[in-house]
Design a protein around this motif. Structure first.
Motif, PDB file in Angstrom:
ATOM      1  N   ASN A 116      52.551  31.961  40.791  1.00  0.00           N
ATOM      2  CA  ASN A 116      51.411  31.895  41.708  1.00  0.00           C
ATOM      3  C   ASN A 116      50.687  33.243  41.779  1.00  0.00           C
ATOM      4  N   THR A 117      50.117  33.668  40.680  1.00  0.00           N
ATOM      5  CA  THR A 117      49.423  34.967  40.713  1.00  0.00           C
ATOM      6  C   THR A 117      48.114  34.890  39.927  1.00  0.00           C
ATOM      7  N   CYS A 118      47.216  35.817  40.231  1.00  0.00           N
ATOM      8  CA  CYS A 118      45.952  35.935  39.502  1.00  0.00           C
ATOM      9  C   CYS A 118      45.536  37.406  39.577  1.00  0.00           C
ATOM     10  N   PRO A 119      44.467  37.784  38.879  1.00  0.00           N
ATOM     11  CA  PRO A 119      44.069  39.207  38.909  1.00  0.00           C
ATOM     12  C   PRO A 119      43.822  39.735  40.328  1.00  0.00           C
ATOM     13  N   ILE A 120      43.345  38.890  41.242  1.00  0.00           N
ATOM     14  CA  ILE A 120      43.039  39.398  42.594  1.00  0.00           C
ATOM     15  C   ILE A 120      44.320  39.776  43.331  1.00  0.00           C
ATOM     16  N   CYS A 121      45.300  38.846  43.380  1.00  0.00           N
ATOM     17  CA  CYS A 121      46.503  39.189  44.149  1.00  0.00           C
ATOM     18  C   CYS A 121      47.390  40.183  43.398  1.00  0.00           C
ATOM     19  N   LEU A 122      47.212  40.274  42.085  1.00  0.00           N
ATOM     20  CA  LEU A 122      47.956  41.301  41.347  1.00  0.00           C
ATOM     21  C   LEU A 122      47.298  42.673  41.493  1.00  0.00           C
ATOM     22  N   PHE A 159      43.354  36.198  50.034  1.00  0.00           N
ATOM     23  CA  PHE A 159      42.135  36.705  49.393  1.00  0.00           C
ATOM     24  C   PHE A 159      41.832  36.072  48.037  1.00  0.00           C
ATOM     25  N   CYS A 160      42.628  35.066  47.633  1.00  0.00           N
ATOM     26  CA  CYS A 160      42.359  34.401  46.349  1.00  0.00           C
ATOM     27  C   CYS A 160      42.774  32.941  46.465  1.00  0.00           C
ATOM     28  N   ASN A 161      42.609  32.204  45.354  1.00  0.00           N
ATOM     29  CA  ASN A 161      42.895  30.770  45.422  1.00  0.00           C
ATOM     30  C   ASN A 161      44.295  30.400  44.945  1.00  0.00           C
ATOM     31  N   CYS A 162      45.165  31.385  44.761  1.00  0.00           N
ATOM     32  CA  CYS A 162      46.523  31.080  44.310  1.00  0.00           C
ATOM     33  C   CYS A 162      47.269  30.286  45.376  1.00  0.00           C
ATOM     34  N   SER A 163      48.172  29.412  44.894  1.00  0.00           N
ATOM     35  CA  SER A 163      48.961  28.577  45.801  1.00  0.00           C
ATOM     36  C   SER A 163      49.982  29.430  46.571  1.00  0.00           C
TER      37      SER A 163
HETATM   38 ZN    ZN Z   1      45.942  35.215  43.344  1.00  0.00          ZN
END
Ligand code: ZN
Length: 477
Positions: A36-42, A22-26
């Motif tokens: 490999n994290t961002c607000p969406i996957c967190l 659901f996000c662009n993290c690797s």
């Molecule tokens: Zn992410």
């Protein structure tokens, strides 16, 4: 009382995508914790998931590879539970309308072919990982794996023995590898398996209470865990204490060699599933379906039949070669380079597998070019080198990266097939071994071997022993 074992498997497969679901993290494995994290996957408030189309493509491809129907209309749901490694406190998964349903995988057992039905494949996000400190009462959370795309493949309870469970999982892994769905690295958690196991009296048709064994990540562990749980349950049946078998989830503790209760098995209503409001129902476009069909390669069972038919391999040889996608490709590459199929398969089954075992490497890392092995096979067939030289050349290529011809030249391994040249040597050996020749003529045929040996010695093994033998016999008779 004769009992039979009923097993169903749920296999989690990490899809081979570059970015999360659901996000662009690797999705790259082995990064620093939480890199490999961002607000969406967190799961931070206010963020919205965006469906990765590649996940749908791979799930459809997996479905086609195991003969499923594709639900062109499917949807994502929220599965609620609180775990520290899932920050949103719900997992986006699929509940009543998964992407694929009603498939099957045929497995080869000792009793013949058997069909294991697939109930469904659904897409979902993976959870994170807890790391427990060895020395302090502290646990750390690594969210790198949160949001890595998974498919979960669920079988019907059609598996009747531990052997069948292992064969099924191997067959499925093989298909997923061929179809490039996942790298299927069990040691990195790309392929993990939960097993549901129950027992019943032979002849009964109803399913008894089952126990779920969680997160098994190797064939060996699957075998050990199932054996242990099978034994635990059959003993309870034997002593009439089967009421003690409750529907629960047990963890397999490899170090202790036993299964340990984790929690009661939740039913679907415990999770309070509801449709994911942030993702609209998914429609599998015709284009995706057609592309998936077109990109599906020849699958292992079809390839095996073709190897038997086109290359006259035996069933066993074909099975071993096809069980590894890279070996199968390597085999065909050697044949394309002009080697005959039977010899190519013999070389793979004997020498290539010997090297894989010795060097503890996988077939994909075997680096002797197909062209060079084909050269060795062709020269052996034309009697230009003998079989011991062939093995020597094979091993030298691996050590030195030189070509077969360079090594043959360097070590002057080329055999002479020139009859006049061989004839002169034969004459010389006959002349020098008058006594032995006499014995031969008196009927001691065994001494022929000695004379051939002398010829080989005189030429440092470089004449073709078959031709030498023929010329020698002709001259002596
Ligand atoms: Zn992410």
């Amino acid at each position: 009382m004769t009992l039979e074992t009923i097993i169903g498997l749920e296999i989690h497969v990490e899809l081979d995508t570059k970015t999360k679901i659901f996000c662009n993290c690797s999705t790259k494995f082995g990064k620093k914790p939480n890199e490999n994290t961002c607000p969406i996957c967190l799961g931070l408030p206010g963020t919205l998931p965006v469906m990765n189309e590649r996940v749908i493509e791979l799930a459809v491809k997996a479905g086609l590879a195991i003969n499923c129907n594709i639900n062109t209309l499917n949807k994502m749901d929220r599965k609620n539970y609180f775990y520290p490694d899932l920050p949103k406190a719900y997992q986006i998964s699929q509940y009543d309308l998964p992407i694929c349903q009603d498939g099957y995988v045929d497995i080869e057992t000792e009793q013949g072919s058997k069909r294991i039905r697939i109930n469904r494949i659904h897409m979902e996000e993976d959870a994170g990982k807890l790391v427990h400190d060895e020395f302090e009462p502290v646990s750390y959370i690594d969210y790198n794996r949160v949001g890595v795309p998974l498919i979960e493949i669920v079988t019907e309870p059609d598996i009747r023995s531990i052997d069948e469970a292992i064969i099924f999982l191997k067959t499925l892994k093989n298909i997923l590898e061929y179809a490039d769905i996942s790298d299927c690295k069990m040691e990195e958690g790309s392929l993990r398996c939960d097993a549901n196991i129950s027992m019943r009296k032979v002849g009964d048709t109803k399913l008894n209470t089952r126990v779920e064994l969680k997160n098994i990540n190797s064939f060996k562990e699957l075998e050990k865990a199932l054996l242990k749980e099978q034994k635990r349950q059959s003993e309870l049946y034997k002593y009439g204490e089967d009421y003690k078998i409750i529907q629960e989830t047990r963890r397999w503790d490899s170090a202790k060699g036993k299964t340990i209760p984790m929690r009661g098995k939740e039913e679907a209503h415990d999770y309070r599933y509801f449709p994911e409001p942030d993702i609209i129902p998914l429609i599998v476009k015709n284009e995706i379906l057609e592309n998936a069909k077109a990109s599906l390669p020849e699958l292992p069972s079809i390839k095996k039949e073709r190897f038997i038919k086109d290359y006259a391999l035996t069933e066993t040889d074909a099975s071993i070669i096809v069980a590894d996608k890279y070996l199968a490709n390597y085999f065909e590459d050697i044949v394309k380079e002009g080697a005959d199929a039977k010899n190519a398969s013999n070389w793979i089954l004997r020498d290539v597998i010997r090297i894989l075992n010795e060097q503890k490497i996988e077939a994909k890392d075997f680096n002797l070019p197909a062209k060079e092995l084909a050269t060795i096979i062709k020269l052996t067939k034309e009697n230009k080198i003998n079989s011991s030289s062939a093995t020597l050349v094979f091993d030298e290529i691996l050590k030195t990266n030189k070509t077969a011809l360079e090594i043959i030249e360097e070590k002057s391994l080329l055999q002479s097939n020139d009859s006049s040249e061989i004839e002169a040597i034969v004459d010389k050996v006959i002349f020098e071994n008058e006594n032995v020749v006499k014995q031969y003529k008196e009927g001691n045929k065994k001494v022929l071997g000695f004379l051939v040996g002398q010829i080989m010695k005189a030429t440092k093994g470089k004449v073709n022993p078959k031709i030498a033998n023929e010329i020698l016999s002709k001259k002596l008779n």
